[in-house]
Design a protein around this motif. Structure first.
Motif, mmCIF file in Angstrom:
data_model
loop_
_atom_site.group_PDB
_atom_site.id
_atom_site.type_symbol
_atom_site.label_atom_id
_atom_site.label_comp_id
_atom_site.label_asym_id
_atom_site.label_seq_id
_atom_site.Cartn_x
_atom_site.Cartn_y
_atom_site.Cartn_z
ATOM 1 N N GLU A 1 13.334 -2.118 -1.964
ATOM 2 C CA GLU A 1 14.123 -2.421 -1.100
ATOM 3 C C GLU A 1 14.154 -1.490 0.287
ATOM 4 O OE1 GLU A 1 15.735 -4.774 1.523
ATOM 5 O OE2 GLU A 1 15.130 -5.766 -0.169
ATOM 6 N N ASN A 2 14.381 0.017 -0.218
ATOM 7 C CA ASN A 2 14.203 0.975 0.487
ATOM 8 C C ASN A 2 12.882 1.013 1.405
ATOM 9 O OD1 ASN A 2 16.628 1.699 -0.196
ATOM 10 N ND2 ASN A 2 16.030 3.275 -1.606
ATOM 11 N N GLU A 3 11.771 0.889 0.453
ATOM 12 C CA GLU A 3 10.595 0.629 1.400
ATOM 13 C C GLU A 3 10.405 -0.439 2.383
ATOM 14 O OE1 GLU A 3 7.337 1.667 2.598
ATOM 15 O OE2 GLU A 3 8.015 2.836 0.835
ATOM 16 N N LYS A 4 10.978 -1.555 1.864
ATOM 17 C CA LYS A 4 10.812 -2.831 2.750
ATOM 18 C C LYS A 4 11.627 -2.223 4.083
ATOM 19 C CE LYS A 4 10.439 -6.424 -0.030
ATOM 20 N NZ LYS A 4 11.307 -7.445 -0.918
ATOM 21 N N GLN A 5 12.750 -1.391 4.076
ATOM 22 C CA GLN A 5 13.565 -1.120 5.199
ATOM 23 C C GLN A 5 12.916 0.315 5.860
ATOM 24 O OE1 GLN A 5 17.678 -0.132 3.773
ATOM 25 N NE2 GLN A 5 17.730 -2.287 3.065
ATOM 26 N N GLY A 6 11.622 0.651 5.175
ATOM 27 C CA GLY A 6 11.149 1.942 5.883
ATOM 28 C C GLY A 6 12.054 3.055 5.747
ATOM 29 N N LYS A 7 12.657 3.306 4.666
ATOM 30 C CA LYS A 7 13.422 4.707 4.478
ATOM 31 C C LYS A 7 12.530 5.741 3.870
ATOM 32 C CE LYS A 7 17.984 3.109 3.437
ATOM 33 N NZ LYS A 7 19.187 2.955 2.450
ATOM 34 N N ILE A 8 12.182 6.674 4.664
ATOM 35 C CA ILE A 8 11.245 7.733 4.224
ATOM 36 C C ILE A 8 11.707 8.734 5.008
ATOM 37 C CG2 ILE A 8 9.089 6.413 3.705
ATOM 38 C CD1 ILE A 8 8.221 7.443 6.702
ATOM 39 N N LYS B 1 0.750 -1.234 -0.047
ATOM 40 C CA LYS B 1 -0.032 0.110 -0.061
ATOM 41 C C LYS B 1 0.861 1.408 0.246
ATOM 42 C CE LYS B 1 -4.263 -1.643 2.058
ATOM 43 N NZ LYS B 1 -3.867 -2.873 2.824
ATOM 44 N N LYS B 2 2.322 1.276 -0.087
ATOM 45 C CA LYS B 2 2.783 2.498 -0.065
ATOM 46 C C LYS B 2 3.277 2.889 -1.684
ATOM 47 C CE LYS B 2 3.832 3.048 4.310
ATOM 48 N NZ LYS B 2 3.113 2.107 5.076
ATOM 49 N N TYR C 1 8.802 14.492 -22.717
ATOM 50 C CA TYR C 1 9.374 13.057 -22.481
ATOM 51 C C TYR C 1 8.208 12.256 -21.697
ATOM 52 C CZ TYR C 1 9.154 15.978 -18.141
ATOM 53 O OH TYR C 1 8.592 16.757 -17.225
ATOM 54 N N PHE C 2 8.450 11.111 -21.616
ATOM 55 C CA PHE C 2 7.912 10.220 -20.807
ATOM 56 C C PHE C 2 8.646 9.893 -19.470
ATOM 57 C CE2 PHE C 2 9.838 7.849 -23.717
ATOM 58 C CZ PHE C 2 10.081 6.393 -23.037
ATOM 59 N N THR C 3 8.080 9.469 -18.408
ATOM 60 C CA THR C 3 8.809 9.642 -17.198
ATOM 61 C C THR C 3 8.363 8.332 -16.046
ATOM 62 O OG1 THR C 3 9.656 10.794 -15.274
ATOM 63 C CG2 THR C 3 7.431 11.408 -16.194
ATOM 64 N N LEU C 4 9.462 8.038 -15.438
ATOM 65 C CA LEU C 4 9.109 6.997 -14.309
ATOM 66 C C LEU C 4 9.549 7.961 -13.114
ATOM 67 C CD1 LEU C 4 8.782 4.043 -14.200
ATOM 68 C CD2 LEU C 4 11.365 3.713 -14.488
ATOM 69 N N TRP C 5 8.454 8.236 -12.103
ATOM 70 C CA TRP C 5 9.125 8.604 -11.012
ATOM 71 C C TRP C 5 8.972 7.983 -9.670
ATOM 72 C CZ3 TRP C 5 5.116 11.286 -13.609
ATOM 73 C CH2 TRP C 5 3.996 11.359 -13.185
ATOM 74 N N PHE C 6 10.103 8.005 -8.926
ATOM 75 C CA PHE C 6 10.022 7.112 -7.547
ATOM 76 C C PHE C 6 9.718 8.223 -6.412
ATOM 77 C CE2 PHE C 6 12.970 5.450 -10.791
ATOM 78 C CZ PHE C 6 12.925 4.136 -10.622
ATOM 79 N N PHE C 7 8.690 7.658 -5.804
ATOM 80 C CA PHE C 7 8.208 8.554 -4.693
ATOM 81 C C PHE C 7 9.214 8.981 -3.578
ATOM 82 C CE2 PHE C 7 4.431 7.150 -6.745
ATOM 83 C CZ PHE C 7 3.725 8.382 -6.737
ATOM 84 N N ASN C 8 10.095 7.949 -3.188
ATOM 85 C CA ASN C 8 11.238 8.145 -2.342
ATOM 86 C C ASN C 8 12.314 8.071 -3.058
ATOM 87 O OD1 ASN C 8 10.108 8.975 0.103
ATOM 88 N ND2 ASN C 8 9.147 6.837 0.331
#
Length: 195
Positions: A114-121, A48-49, A60-67
């Motif tokens: 992986e960053n999300e799993k580690q809770g990096k925010i 859910k994150k 352009y078209f883009t991929l954005w990473f929330f964190n």
């Protein structure tokens, strides 16, 4: 009723990059992310994150990473689209299908998961606590003032303290205190008249 194309917001150029966005989607589909639709476009989530989103813009078209701020970005692909405004979000822009390197894209996505799993925010930055000795002194002598001050929300208390303490000279601080005491007693916030 608005026609669908007017209401796409940031995805309004999605159609002109249809193939390119489908290519990115096919790559993302190899990961454990779940596709959802938020803000009118595809957003991929893990637990859910929000992890990443896709969009087509004019050039352009883009991929954005929330964190994205936490990605190592060894290949120097990511940009902060709005310096000073976006703390976490990072974009990877493409102008053609040829620029999409599946292996690289997957590396970035796996790292983001992986960053999300580690809770990096990024935690919202807390405002520095401001203490005004002069106001404290006034409140010690005047309990009605202290009570009135404590009725304000922390945000409004902060505004008073900041207003007093940003004065360079003691004289100015004192005159600012004189000015705010009646406001505090009348339960009027420093900037209420502008709100």
């Amino acid at each position: 009723m608005e026609s669908k194309s007017e209401n796409k917001g940031i995805w309004k150029y999605g159609d002109q990059w249809e193939e390119e966005l489908l290519l990115l989607k096919s790559i993302i589909d190899k990961t454990e992310l779940t596709e959802t639709t938020k803000w009118g476009g595809p957003v991929y989530v893990y637990n859910k994150k929000n992890i990443l989103g896709l969009g087509g813009f004019k050039d352009y078209f883009t991929l954005w990473f929330f964190n994205g701020v936490f990605l190592k970005d060894k290949k120097k692909k990511l940009i902060n689209a709005q310096e000073d405004i976006t703390k976490s979000l990072r974009q990877w822009r493409f102008t053609s299908k040829e620029e999409v390197n599946e292996k690289e894209v997957l590396e970035y996505i796996y790292e983001a998961i992986e960053n999300e799993k580690q809770g990096k925010i990024i935690k919202p930055s807390k405002k520095e606590i401001i203490i005004s000795e002069l106001l404290e002194k006034e409140m010690a002598q005047n309990l009605a003032l202290k009570d009135a001050f404590e009725k304000f929300s922390p945000y409004k208390q902060y505004e008073f303290l900041e207003y007093i303490e940003t004065a360079k000279q003691e004289k100015t601080k004192l005159s600012r205190i004189e000015k705010v005491i009646p406001m505090i007693l009348d339960n009027i916030g420093l900037n209420d008249k502008y709100r």
